[in-house]
Scaffold this active site. Structure first.
Site, PDB file in Angstrom:
ATOM      1  N   CYS A  53       8.409  12.230  -3.207  1.00 41.54           N
ATOM      2  CA  CYS A  53       8.612  10.789  -3.377  1.00 41.54           C
ATOM      3  C   CYS A  53       8.040  10.366  -4.733  1.00 41.54           C
ATOM      4  O   CYS A  53       6.884  10.660  -5.026  1.00 41.54           O
ATOM      5  CB  CYS A  53       7.912  10.038  -2.252  1.00 41.54           C
ATOM      6  SG  CYS A  53       7.794   8.285  -2.602  1.00 41.54           S
ATOM      7  N   LYS A  77      -2.545   1.877  -0.160  1.00 40.41           N
ATOM      8  CA  LYS A  77      -3.247   2.370   1.032  1.00 40.41           C
ATOM      9  C   LYS A  77      -3.291   3.895   1.053  1.00 40.41           C
ATOM     10  O   LYS A  77      -4.265   4.496   1.501  1.00 40.41           O
ATOM     11  CB  LYS A  77      -2.523   1.861   2.278  1.00 40.41           C
ATOM     12  CG  LYS A  77      -3.182   2.217   3.583  1.00 40.41           C
ATOM     13  CD  LYS A  77      -2.445   1.571   4.733  1.00 40.41           C
ATOM     14  CE  LYS A  77      -1.052   2.128   4.954  1.00 40.41           C
ATOM     15  NZ  LYS A  77      -0.991   3.496   5.495  1.00 40.41           N
ATOM     16  N   LYS A 134      -1.512   3.207  -9.050  1.00 46.81           N
ATOM     17  CA  LYS A 134      -1.116   2.053  -8.249  1.00 46.81           C
ATOM     18  C   LYS A 134      -2.109   1.850  -7.097  1.00 46.81           C
ATOM     19  O   LYS A 134      -2.433   2.804  -6.387  1.00 46.81           O
ATOM     20  CB  LYS A 134       0.291   2.269  -7.671  1.00 46.81           C
ATOM     21  CG  LYS A 134       0.752   1.087  -6.864  1.00 46.81           C
ATOM     22  CD  LYS A 134       2.076   1.333  -6.160  1.00 46.81           C
ATOM     23  CE  LYS A 134       2.452   0.116  -5.354  1.00 46.81           C
ATOM     24  NZ  LYS A 134       2.931   0.384  -4.033  1.00 46.81           N
ATOM     25  N   HIS A 190       4.933   7.858  -3.863  1.00 46.72           N
ATOM     26  CA  HIS A 190       3.759   8.378  -3.138  1.00 46.72           C
ATOM     27  C   HIS A 190       3.423   9.821  -3.455  1.00 46.72           C
ATOM     28  O   HIS A 190       2.408  10.345  -3.003  1.00 46.72           O
ATOM     29  CB  HIS A 190       3.950   8.182  -1.628  1.00 46.72           C
ATOM     30  CG  HIS A 190       4.081   6.746  -1.248  1.00 46.72           C
ATOM     31  ND1 HIS A 190       5.300   6.130  -1.081  1.00 46.72           N
ATOM     32  CD2 HIS A 190       3.146   5.791  -1.076  1.00 46.72           C
ATOM     33  CE1 HIS A 190       5.106   4.856  -0.779  1.00 46.72           C
ATOM     34  NE2 HIS A 190       3.811   4.628  -0.778  1.00 46.72           N
ATOM     35  N   CYS A 226      11.238   9.443   2.694  1.00 42.57           N
ATOM     36  CA  CYS A 226       9.787   9.212   2.565  1.00 42.57           C
ATOM     37  C   CYS A 226       9.413   8.168   3.600  1.00 42.57           C
ATOM     38  O   CYS A 226       9.903   7.042   3.570  1.00 42.57           O
ATOM     39  CB  CYS A 226       9.423   8.710   1.165  1.00 42.57           C
ATOM     40  SG  CYS A 226       7.700   8.138   1.096  1.00 42.57           S
ATOM     41  N   HIS A 250      -4.813  -5.243   0.943  1.00 48.13           N
ATOM     42  CA  HIS A 250      -5.655  -4.894  -0.203  1.00 48.13           C
ATOM     43  C   HIS A 250      -5.311  -5.786  -1.395  1.00 48.13           C
ATOM     44  O   HIS A 250      -4.459  -6.690  -1.290  1.00 48.13           O
ATOM     45  CB  HIS A 250      -5.550  -3.393  -0.527  1.00 48.13           C
ATOM     46  CG  HIS A 250      -4.152  -2.918  -0.800  1.00 48.13           C
ATOM     47  ND1 HIS A 250      -3.397  -3.389  -1.855  1.00 48.13           N
ATOM     48  CD2 HIS A 250      -3.359  -2.018  -0.147  1.00 48.13           C
ATOM     49  CE1 HIS A 250      -2.225  -2.788  -1.852  1.00 48.13           C
ATOM     50  NE2 HIS A 250      -2.153  -1.956  -0.806  1.00 48.13           N
ATOM     51  N   HIS A 261      -1.623  -6.489  -2.338  1.00 47.69           N
ATOM     52  CA  HIS A 261      -0.921  -7.506  -1.548  1.00 47.69           C
ATOM     53  C   HIS A 261      -1.351  -8.905  -1.991  1.00 47.69           C
ATOM     54  O   HIS A 261      -0.541  -9.828  -2.071  1.00 47.69           O
ATOM     55  CB  HIS A 261      -1.222  -7.362  -0.055  1.00 47.69           C
ATOM     56  CG  HIS A 261      -0.891  -6.017   0.506  1.00 47.69           C
ATOM     57  ND1 HIS A 261      -1.838  -5.200   1.080  1.00 47.69           N
ATOM     58  CD2 HIS A 261       0.270  -5.329   0.561  1.00 47.69           C
ATOM     59  CE1 HIS A 261      -1.260  -4.081   1.487  1.00 47.69           C
ATOM     60  NE2 HIS A 261       0.017  -4.131   1.177  1.00 47.69           N
ATOM     61  N   CYS A 321       7.651   4.991   2.194  1.00 46.30           N
ATOM     62  CA  CYS A 321       8.580   3.989   1.629  1.00 46.30           C
ATOM     63  C   CYS A 321       9.584   3.526   2.666  1.00 46.30           C
ATOM     64  O   CYS A 321      10.264   2.535   2.448  1.00 46.30           O
ATOM     65  CB  CYS A 321       9.414   4.564   0.483  1.00 46.30           C
ATOM     66  SG  CYS A 321       8.524   4.994  -0.993  1.00 46.30           S
TER      67      CYS A 321
END
Ligand code: MSP
Length: 498
Positions: free
Chosen positions: A138, A296, A293, A141, A125, A17, A20, A128
Site C-alpha cells: 500500500c 494511527k 504522516k 501504509h 489494503c 489524533h 483528524h 485504506c
C-alpha cells in the site's frame, strides 16, 4: 445564504489524533467566519463505523464491533467538544436512520441500472479499505496488500469519466487548491475508469445490500452517504427544497488521502443517483511528525489533541494550525514551533496590545470621546479595512491560512504604532485622548477580524473593550460612539513549556 460544511466521517477504529483535528479545525474556522458575516452555516462530522478494518480491530481487542464503535465514536464527539469545535450534527454510520438511508440510495442506483453483479479479484489494503491496481504494498501504509477474490456488486463508474472531466473543468472551485484539481484531472484523463466494486462478502460488519443478503455495502459507499443522511432522515426528505438549499452549497473538507473518493467516486455516484453535486472540496495536505504522516498505524507520530489543548488552550491549538497550514502542502508538526507561534502571536503581539490599552484606558477613556481623530489611527483603520477585504477574499478562495496571516499582520501594524507612539509617555492631554480614541476603534476592528481563528481570545479582548461577545463582520470600520475599557488580565497567557 446557507452553507453546509462537512469533515470526513472518521473511522471509529482508533482514538482521534492531531491529523483528524487538523481538518476539523479548518472547517470550524470557516464556519465561524460565515456566521460572523451573518450567513447560516451548519457543520457536520461523524464516525465511519463499518468495514473490515473495524471488524478486525474489534476482533483483536476481543470485543464486539458495536462496543468498539460506541466507545470510539463517543471519544470523537467528546474530543470535538473539548477542542471547542462548533459541531451541529454528529452522524454515526451504524445508526438506524443512516442504514435505511444508505439502502435507499443503493436501491436508487439499482432502479437506474447503475449497478450489476460480477466477480472481483484484486489486492486490497484493509487500512485504506481500498483495492489497488498496481504494486504489492500500500503506498499510504506501506504494508503488503492482501489478495481477495469475491463476488461483488459493481457501480458503472466507467460511464462517468467525461462528465466528471467536464464538471471539474467548468467549475474552477470544485476542487481546491488548484494542485489537487490538476491531479484529479490528470488521473481522469490518464485512461479509462474501471467500474467500482461496491459490495463485500468478506465481512459481515456492514449495511446489508437490499435484496442480496450475502453482501454488505462497501464501507466507502456507506460512509459517503453519511453526508446526505446527516442532513435529512430519508432520501425523500433530502430532496425537499429546504434541505436542497443547504446541500447545493456544500463544502467537503478532506485530506488529500481521500481525494479520489471525493473527487471521482462521490460525484459519479451522485450523478448516477440524480443528486446535485457539492459546491467544492477543500483538500488539506498531511500533517506529519518526523516527516511521516501522522497516522494511527504509525504510533510514534501520534499526538493527543486533548492533552495538547490542556497545555496550550483551545485557541492556541486553533491558531497554530490555521497560521501554519500551507494549503496543498504537508506540514511537519513540532511542539517547539507551536510554542513559539502562540507566544509570539497571541501572548506578545495581541496579548500585549490589549493589556497595554486596558492599562492606559481604564481610567481615562471617557476623556477620549471629546478628542479629534488621531491621524495614524485613522490610517490604521483604513489598513484594517484593507486587511478585512483580504481576509474575506482568502476565505472565498478557500484559503483560511492566508486569512489568518492577514489578521495577524493587521495586529502587528497596530502594535508597531503603539511601540512608536508610546502613548504611555504622551504628556499632552489632548494628544493622549486622541491616541486612546483611535486605539479603541482600531482594536475593536481586530476583535472582529480575529474571531474565526481565536473565538475565546477575541471574546476576552472584546470584554476588555466593553463590547458585546457576539462580534459581527459589519462592525469593522464602524465608529464606536461610546466605550469603556477594563483591565481583565492577559487575554492570552504565555506558555512556558509543553
Ligand atoms: N472514514 C474515511 C472517511 C470517509 S468520508 C465519507 C476516513 N477516515 S479517517 O479516519 O482515516 O480520516 C481521514 C481524514 O482525517 C483525512 O482525509 C484528513 O482529513 C484527516 N487526517 C487524518 N490524518 C491526517 C494527517 N496526518 N494530516 C492531515 N489530515 C489527516 O478516511
Amino acid at each position: 445564504m446557507q452553507h453546509y460544511l462537512t469533515t470526513p466521517i472518521y473511522y471509529a477504529s482508533g482514538a482521534p489524533h492531531l491529523g483528524h483535528a487538523y481538518t476539523t479545525l479548518i472547517a470550524d474556522c470557516v464556519k465561524r467566519y460565515l456566521l460572523l458575516r451573518g450567513d447560516a452555516a451548519m457543520l457536520i462530522t461523524g464516525t465511519d463505523e463499518h468495514g473490515q478494518k473495524i471488524e478486525r480491530t474489534a476482533q483483536t481487542a476481543g470485543i464486539a464491533p458495536q462496543t468498539l464503535v460506541d466507545e470510539l465514536s463517543k471519544m470523537f464527539r467528546d474530543t470535538w467538544a473539548l477542542l471547542g469545535i462548533d459541531v451541529d450534527r454528529f452522524e454515526r454510520t451504524t445508526s438506524a436512520t443512516h442504514e435505511a438511508f444508505a439502502q435507499a440510495f443503493w436501491s436508487r442506483l439499482a432502479e437506474r441500472d447503475e449497478i450489476y453483479l460480477d466477480t472481483y479479484t484484486g489486492r486490497y489494503c484493509v487500512e485504506c479499505e481500498q483495492y489497488f491496481t498496481a504494486g504489492e504494498t500500500c503506498p499510504v501504509h506501506r504494508r503488503p496488500l492482501e489478495t481477495f477474490e469475491e463476488a461483488s456488486w459493481f457501480f458503472r463508474l466507467s460511464r462517468y469519466r467525461d462528465r466528471l472531466i467536464t464538471h471539474i473543468e467548468t467549475n474552477e472551485t470544485f476542487i481546491l487548491p488548484i494542485e489537487r484539481r490538476n491531479e484529479v484531472l490528470a488521473f481522469l484523463k490518464g485512461g479509462e475508469l474501471k467500474d467500482l466494486s461496491i459490495s463485500r462478502t468478506s465481512t459481515r460488519w456492514g449495511i446489508p445490500v437490499p435484496g442480496d443478503a450475502e453482501h454488505v455495502m462497501y464501507v466507502w459507499i456507506d460512509a459517503l452517504v453519511a453526508y446526505l443522511s446527516a442532513l435529512a432522515p430519508s432520501l425523500e426528505a433530502f430532496e425537499t427544497d429546504d434541505i436542497q438549499r443547504w446541500w447545493r452549497n456544500t463544502t467537503h473538507f478532506i485530506g488529500k488521502d481521500i481525494l479520489t473518493f471525493h473527487a471521482v467516486y462521490w460525484p459519479a455516484l451522485l450523478m448516477a443517483a440524480g443528486i446535485a453535486l457539492p459546491r467544492s472540496l477543500m483538500v488539506n495536505g498531511w500533517l506529519t511528525a518526523f516527516g511521516r504522516k501522522i497516522s494511527k498505524s504509525d504510533p510514534e507520530t501520534i499526538v493527543d489533541p486533548v492533552e495538547l489543548t490542556e497545555k496550550v488552550g483551545r485557541d492556541g491549538l486553533k491558531w497554530y494550525f490555521l497560521k501554519t497550514v500551507q494549503l496543498g502542502q504537508d506540514v511537519d508538526y513540532s511542539s517547539d514551533t507551536l510554542v513559539q507561534t502562540v507566544n509570539a502571536d497571541l501572548a506578545n503581539n495581541l496579548g500585549n496590545l490589549f493589556s497595554r490599552f486596558a492599562g492606559l484606558a481604564s481610567k481615562r477613556l471617557a476623556e477620549a470621546w471629546r478628542a479629534p481623530g488621531e491621524p495614524t489611527a485613522m490610517l490604521l483603520r483604513d489598513n484594517n479595512r484593507v486587511r478585512a477585504v483580504a481576509i474575506a477574499m482568502a476565505f472565498e478562495a478557500g484559503n483560511p491560512p492566508a486569512a489568518a496571516r492577514a489578521f495577524i499582520d493587521a495586529a502587528a501594524a497596530v502594535n508597531a504604532w503603539f511601540q512608536q507612539a508610546e502613548p504611555w509617555k504622551v504628556a499632552d492631554e489632548a494628544g493622549f485622548a486622541a491616541l486612546l480614541w483611535g486605539a479603541y476603534q482600531v482594536l475593536a476592528d481586530l476583535t472582529v477580524m480575529g474571531t474565526p481563528f481565536l473565538p475565546e481570545t477575541m471574546a476576552r479582548a472584546r470584554a476588555v473593550l466593553g463590547l458585546p461577545g457576539d462580534a459581527r463582520w459589519d462592525e469593522i470600520g464602524r465608529c464606536h460612539e461610546t466605550a469603556r475599557a477594563q483591565p481583565t488580565g492577559p487575554i492570552y497567557a504565555r506558555i512556558t513549556q509543553i
